[in-house]
Write a protein that holds these residues in place. Structure first.
Motif, PDB file in Angstrom:
ATOM      1  N   ILE A   6       4.619   7.025  -1.306  1.00 48.26           N
ATOM      2  CA  ILE A   6       5.893   6.956  -0.593  1.00 48.26           C
ATOM      3  C   ILE A   6       5.795   7.753   0.703  1.00 48.26           C
ATOM      4  N   ILE A   7       6.270   7.130   1.788  1.00 51.90           N
ATOM      5  CA  ILE A   7       6.431   7.803   3.076  1.00 51.90           C
ATOM      6  C   ILE A   7       7.920   8.029   3.290  1.00 51.90           C
ATOM      7  N   LEU A   8       8.325   9.270   3.391  1.00 54.44           N
ATOM      8  CA  LEU A   8       9.708   9.583   3.710  1.00 54.44           C
ATOM      9  C   LEU A   8       9.993   9.185   5.150  1.00 54.44           C
ATOM     10  N   TYR A   9      11.269   8.943   5.460  1.00 50.90           N
ATOM     11  CA  TYR A   9      11.635   8.525   6.823  1.00 50.90           C
ATOM     12  C   TYR A   9      12.879   9.287   7.245  1.00 50.90           C
ATOM     13  N   ASN A  10      12.695  10.222   8.167  1.00 52.46           N
ATOM     14  CA  ASN A  10      13.800  11.040   8.665  1.00 52.46           C
ATOM     15  C   ASN A  10      14.187  10.605  10.059  1.00 52.46           C
TER      16      ASN A  10
ATOM     17  N   ILE B 258       5.515  16.491  -4.846  1.00 50.36           N
ATOM     18  CA  ILE B 258       5.492  15.366  -5.779  1.00 50.36           C
ATOM     19  C   ILE B 258       4.264  14.508  -5.480  1.00 50.36           C
ATOM     20  N   GLU B 259       3.566  14.106  -6.513  1.00 50.02           N
ATOM     21  CA  GLU B 259       2.238  13.497  -6.356  1.00 50.02           C
ATOM     22  C   GLU B 259       2.227  12.286  -5.432  1.00 50.02           C
ATOM     23  N   ASN B 260       3.191  11.383  -5.570  1.00 52.62           N
ATOM     24  CA  ASN B 260       3.125  10.150  -4.781  1.00 52.62           C
ATOM     25  C   ASN B 260       4.027  10.154  -3.551  1.00 52.62           C
TER      26      ASN B 260
ATOM     27  N   ASP C 217       0.813  -1.217   0.000  1.00 55.68           N
ATOM     28  CA  ASP C 217       0.000   0.000   0.000  1.00 55.68           C
ATOM     29  C   ASP C 217       0.843   1.263   0.000  1.00 55.68           C
ATOM     30  N   ALA C 218       2.070   1.157   0.496  1.00 51.78           N
ATOM     31  CA  ALA C 218       2.979   2.297   0.505  1.00 51.78           C
ATOM     32  C   ALA C 218       4.403   1.790   0.703  1.00 51.78           C
TER      33      ALA C 218
ATOM     34  N   SER D 196      13.168  12.078  -5.283  1.00 49.70           N
ATOM     35  CA  SER D 196      12.374  12.328  -6.483  1.00 49.70           C
ATOM     36  C   SER D 196      12.621  11.242  -7.528  1.00 49.70           C
ATOM     37  N   ALA D 197      13.857  10.710  -7.597  1.00 49.12           N
ATOM     38  CA  ALA D 197      14.149   9.610  -8.527  1.00 49.12           C
ATOM     39  C   ALA D 197      13.359   8.354  -8.145  1.00 49.12           C
ATOM     40  N   ILE D 198      13.281   8.075  -6.846  1.00 48.33           N
ATOM     41  CA  ILE D 198      12.491   6.926  -6.383  1.00 48.33           C
ATOM     42  C   ILE D 198      11.015   7.139  -6.725  1.00 48.33           C
ATOM     43  N   ALA D 199      10.524   8.347  -6.457  1.00 59.29           N
ATOM     44  CA  ALA D 199       9.104   8.639  -6.707  1.00 59.29           C
ATOM     45  C   ALA D 199       8.751   8.489  -8.185  1.00 59.29           C
TER      46      ALA D 199
END
Length: 293
Positions: free
Chosen positions: A133-137, A157-159, A101-102, A123-126
């Motif tokens: 996509i959930i970023l992880y900091n 970015i849309e996703n 799902d993500a 952005s390349a991954i997206a």
């Protein structure tokens, strides 16, 4: 309009190991338990799942198995990050192909880049997938902090739909500068309520591995407007959170699960067993919480 992947408690699920690899029977048992206990999402192959120790085929099999076992009952989010952008893209594409799902994509580690480099990486991954996509900091592990301004740019970015943020000092600014439909999840079990109070959608949690119902209840109480219950639950878990992070995670949470009779196996090197004095503290906290007899 971006929709939250989930609201409430997502468990950063441990990976149970045995002598030959992943104990899939145990993993399936844990997944069923979490669904029954009210966990709102399963995050597989994250930091708590010891993904850095998994060969590619094992990593992929863990993701595929979890998607099939959960069978769309709750969202499945796959850890697919890397400090190698090409590797992160390959893992993300595989996760998408089996129906996650993500994707949870961590800030690159070791080969530190700039904020511009972080933007180009994510952005390349997206661009390589359509899955959210959930970023992880998590600066304590990556030694690189994703700046709020960079997150806000990525959120266009849309996703790229959310962030698991472990730097609480960023949360207010993120809420101010990111689009209103961009979701923020707590990466800190001791600060779930403050994140929610700032407008967060929930938590990606280590403590949910042993108290899934209470972690869900903390979030749900807040969403229901019962702030007093949410406050009490957050304060109640603080000693446990301290014990669960007295040594590098997931060492203490796996020890806790084994002490509770869940038989999830140990951690892989370079993680090692707990020091006896810390295990004693963990046992005391688990007993006080009513998890050990």
């Amino acid at each position: 309009m971006k929709q939250p992947i989930f609201t409430g408690s997502g468990v950063a699920i441990i990976t149970p190991f045995n002598e030959t690899g992943i104990d899939f029977d145990k993993l399936g048992e844990l997944i069923e338990w979490h669904i029954a206990e009210g966990t709102d999402a399963i995050i597989i192959c994250g930091t708590t799942g010891e993904a850095p120790t998994m060969p590619m085929e094992e990593h992929r099999e863990a993701i595929r198995y979890t998607v099939e076992k959960v069978a769309k009952r709750i969202p499945v989010i796959a850890g697919a990050g890397s400090n190698d952008t090409h590797h992160a893209i390959a893992t993300s594409r595989y996760a998408e192909s089996v129906g996650v799902d993500a994707i949870l994509s961590v800030v690159p580690y070791y080969n530190k880049t700039s904020q511009k480099g972080l933007y180009e990486h994510f952005s390349a991954i997206a661009k390589s997938v359509s899955t959210p996509i959930i970023l992880y900091n998590v600066p304590s592990r990556t030694v690189l902090d994703l700046a709020p301004e960079t997150t806000a740019k990525l959120a266009q970015i849309e996703n790229i739909v959310a962030i698991k943020e472990c730097n609480f000092s960023h949360v207010g600014e993120l809420m101010n500068i990111c689009p209103s439909d961009f979701s923020i999840y707590s990466g800190e079990d001791g600060l779930v309520l403050p994140y929610l109070a700032f407008g967060g959608k929930g938590v990606i949690s280590v403590m949910a591995n042993i108290i899934p119902s209470d972690t869900h209840a903390l979030c749900q109480a807040f969403f229901d407007g019962d702030i007093e219950t949410a406050r009490k639950l957050q304060l109640q878990v603080l000693p446990m959170v301290k014990a669960l992070f007295c040594e590098p995670s997931p060492v203490p949470v796996k020890k806790a699960m084994n002490l509770m009779g869940m038989n999830v196996g140990g951690c892989r090197l370079p993680l090692i067993d707990m020091e006896p004095q810390n295990e004693a503290v963990l046992q005391k906290v688990l007993t006080q919480y009513g998890l050990l007899k």
